[in-house]
Design a protein around this motif. Sequence first.
Motif, PDB file in Angstrom:
ATOM      1  N   LEU A 149     -49.714  25.495 -25.003  1.00 28.25           N
ATOM      2  CA  LEU A 149     -50.633  26.568 -25.416  1.00 28.25           C
ATOM      3  C   LEU A 149     -52.078  26.167 -25.141  1.00 28.25           C
ATOM      4  N   LEU A 150     -52.406  24.902 -25.440  1.00 27.13           N
ATOM      5  CA  LEU A 150     -53.788  24.457 -25.215  1.00 27.13           C
ATOM      6  C   LEU A 150     -54.100  24.354 -23.722  1.00 27.13           C
ATOM      7  N   THR A 151     -53.059  24.090 -22.911  1.00 31.70           N
ATOM      8  CA  THR A 151     -53.270  24.058 -21.460  1.00 31.70           C
ATOM      9  C   THR A 151     -53.748  25.435 -20.982  1.00 31.70           C
ATOM     10  N   GLY A 152     -53.100  26.483 -21.502  1.00 24.64           N
ATOM     11  CA  GLY A 152     -53.558  27.841 -21.163  1.00 24.64           C
ATOM     12  C   GLY A 152     -55.004  28.053 -21.583  1.00 24.64           C
ATOM     13  N   MET A 153     -55.338  27.540 -22.771  1.00 27.69           N
ATOM     14  CA  MET A 153     -56.714  27.689 -23.270  1.00 27.69           C
ATOM     15  C   MET A 153     -57.717  26.944 -22.377  1.00 27.69           C
ATOM     16  N   TYR A 154     -57.349  25.711 -21.960  1.00 32.39           N
ATOM     17  CA  TYR A 154     -58.293  24.945 -21.134  1.00 32.39           C
ATOM     18  C   TYR A 154     -58.477  25.605 -19.765  1.00 32.39           C
ATOM     19  N   GLY A 155     -57.390  26.168 -19.227  1.00 34.49           N
ATOM     20  CA  GLY A 155     -57.512  26.883 -17.947  1.00 34.49           C
ATOM     21  C   GLY A 155     -58.479  28.046 -18.088  1.00 34.49           C
ATOM     22  N   MET A 156     -58.340  28.777 -19.200  1.00 35.22           N
ATOM     23  CA  MET A 156     -59.245  29.895 -19.457  1.00 35.22           C
ATOM     24  C   MET A 156     -60.689  29.386 -19.608  1.00 35.22           C
ATOM     25  N   ALA A 157     -60.851  28.277 -20.337  1.00 33.08           N
ATOM     26  CA  ALA A 157     -62.202  27.740 -20.562  1.00 33.08           C
ATOM     27  C   ALA A 157     -62.850  27.318 -19.242  1.00 33.08           C
ATOM     28  N   MET A 158     -62.050  26.755 -18.336  1.00 36.94           N
ATOM     29  CA  MET A 158     -62.606  26.350 -17.031  1.00 36.94           C
ATOM     30  C   MET A 158     -63.070  27.568 -16.246  1.00 36.94           C
ATOM     31  N   GLY A 159     -62.233  28.602 -16.242  1.00 34.70           N
ATOM     32  CA  GLY A 159     -62.585  29.817 -15.501  1.00 34.70           C
ATOM     33  C   GLY A 159     -63.811  30.493 -16.095  1.00 34.70           C
ATOM     34  N   VAL A 160     -63.869  30.555 -17.416  1.00 34.27           N
ATOM     35  CA  VAL A 160     -65.002  31.214 -18.075  1.00 34.27           C
ATOM     36  C   VAL A 160     -66.283  30.410 -17.842  1.00 34.27           C
ATOM     37  N   ALA A 161     -66.180  29.085 -17.902  1.00 31.63           N
ATOM     38  CA  ALA A 161     -67.367  28.254 -17.650  1.00 31.63           C
ATOM     39  C   ALA A 161     -67.882  28.481 -16.230  1.00 31.63           C
ATOM     40  N   GLN A 162     -66.956  28.546 -15.252  1.00 31.78           N
ATOM     41  CA  GLN A 162     -67.380  28.743 -13.858  1.00 31.78           C
ATOM     42  C   GLN A 162     -67.975  30.143 -13.680  1.00 31.78           C
ATOM     43  N   ALA A 163     -67.388  31.129 -14.370  1.00 30.45           N
ATOM     44  CA  ALA A 163     -67.903  32.511 -14.263  1.00 30.45           C
ATOM     45  C   ALA A 163     -69.319  32.600 -14.821  1.00 30.45           C
ATOM     46  N   PHE A 164     -69.564  31.956 -15.955  1.00 31.80           N
ATOM     47  CA  PHE A 164     -70.924  31.974 -16.514  1.00 31.80           C
ATOM     48  C   PHE A 164     -71.896  31.191 -15.627  1.00 31.80           C
ATOM     49  N   ALA A 165     -71.388  30.115 -15.019  1.00 37.10           N
ATOM     50  CA  ALA A 165     -72.260  29.357 -14.114  1.00 37.10           C
ATOM     51  C   ALA A 165     -72.649  30.218 -12.914  1.00 37.10           C
ATOM     52  N   LEU A 166     -71.690  31.029 -12.421  1.00 34.37           N
ATOM     53  CA  LEU A 166     -71.961  31.872 -11.253  1.00 34.37           C
ATOM     54  C   LEU A 166     -72.970  32.977 -11.592  1.00 34.37           C
ATOM     55  N   THR A 167     -72.763  33.678 -12.686  1.00 35.06           N
ATOM     56  CA  THR A 167     -73.745  34.710 -13.068  1.00 35.06           C
ATOM     57  C   THR A 167     -75.072  34.048 -13.442  1.00 35.06           C
ATOM     58  N   GLY A 168     -74.976  32.882 -14.079  1.00 28.06           N
ATOM     59  CA  GLY A 168     -76.198  32.176 -14.483  1.00 28.06           C
ATOM     60  C   GLY A 168     -77.014  31.711 -13.289  1.00 28.06           C
TER      61      GLY A 168
END
Length: 300
Positions: A183-202
Amino acid sequence: MPNTPAHSPVSVLGLGLMGTALASALIKAGHPTTVWNRTESKTGPLVAQGATPAATARDAVTAGGPGGPGGPVIVCLTTNDNVRALLEPEAEALAGRTVVNLTNGTPGQARELADWAAAHGITYIDGGIMAVPQMIATPGAYILYSGTDEAAFATHRETLSALADTKWVGTDPGLAALYDLSLLTGMYGMAMGVAQAFALTGSEGLDPRDFAPLLTDWVIAMVHGNVSGMAEGLATGQHVTDVSNLAMNREAFPNFTAAFAEQGLRTDLFDPFQDLLDRAVEQGHGADGFSRLATLLKQG
Ligand code: FVH
């Protein structure tokens, strides 16, 4: 207070953020609670709530006299190495008791601890907490449990339900950790994607608070669309899709890493996904959907 299962005495070893939340929930639910922590000062707030402090770990596991009070000994430390080091000298005192270990660890570590416990006449239940400390004893929080002795879990289930909803996942002691880490693996995958998405818009100075609602809705929609679909593909072996196949994704994916680089961002979180897509297509799985990827992650 009567010593009914609903109010059986409990010992809690380890009073970090999580252990403190667990002990506090047990006290609030009416369980006579003995607490021990390596750094003694952390017992203070719990004693103020009604806990009994133990001067040593031995005192905590023998609270209530020889053989202990019959309730579970709950352990929540940083790592399972810490747990092993703490419990080993107490093996004799723990014989006949049930240890519920809520420390995060691997399935292999849980199985080793279960074997060690069995060799010393200790019942071992492993647990994976699916909550942060603030969520303990609130709706939505749950704890996964596994262990060889399901009857022992049934005996203590009512006590453990003071912490969070209980989910028994099986008699292999490693299963709670396996579910937890999955379950936490799914969460970390999501966190990586969200971090990269914010970095891209940022990278263009967009306000993250403006982008957050779009990203939230998109991630939720994608989770709903993908998780059950992938499960179906994996369960049936039918990976072919008419939605978004791997060949198309392989061709599109370089746009992402190229955009990251263009915008001055690192690509290394996402580079391995390109490798995975390349491998999938090169092995003839271009017509398949994302479920195929889960079959290509074994080592060797
Ligand atoms: N906090 C969270 O959000 C997560 C939620 C999911 C489950 N995790 C796991 O729970 C374990 C404990 O986490 P924690 O948040 O309570 O962690 P800390 O606040 O850092 O407290 C750690 C306690 O462990 C004691 N400790 C560490 N090493 C030893 C040792 N060698 N011997 C005895 N006790 C030890 C430490 O004692 P002290 O530093 O206060 O003396 C704390 O009581 C963890 O597995 C998470 O992954 C939490």
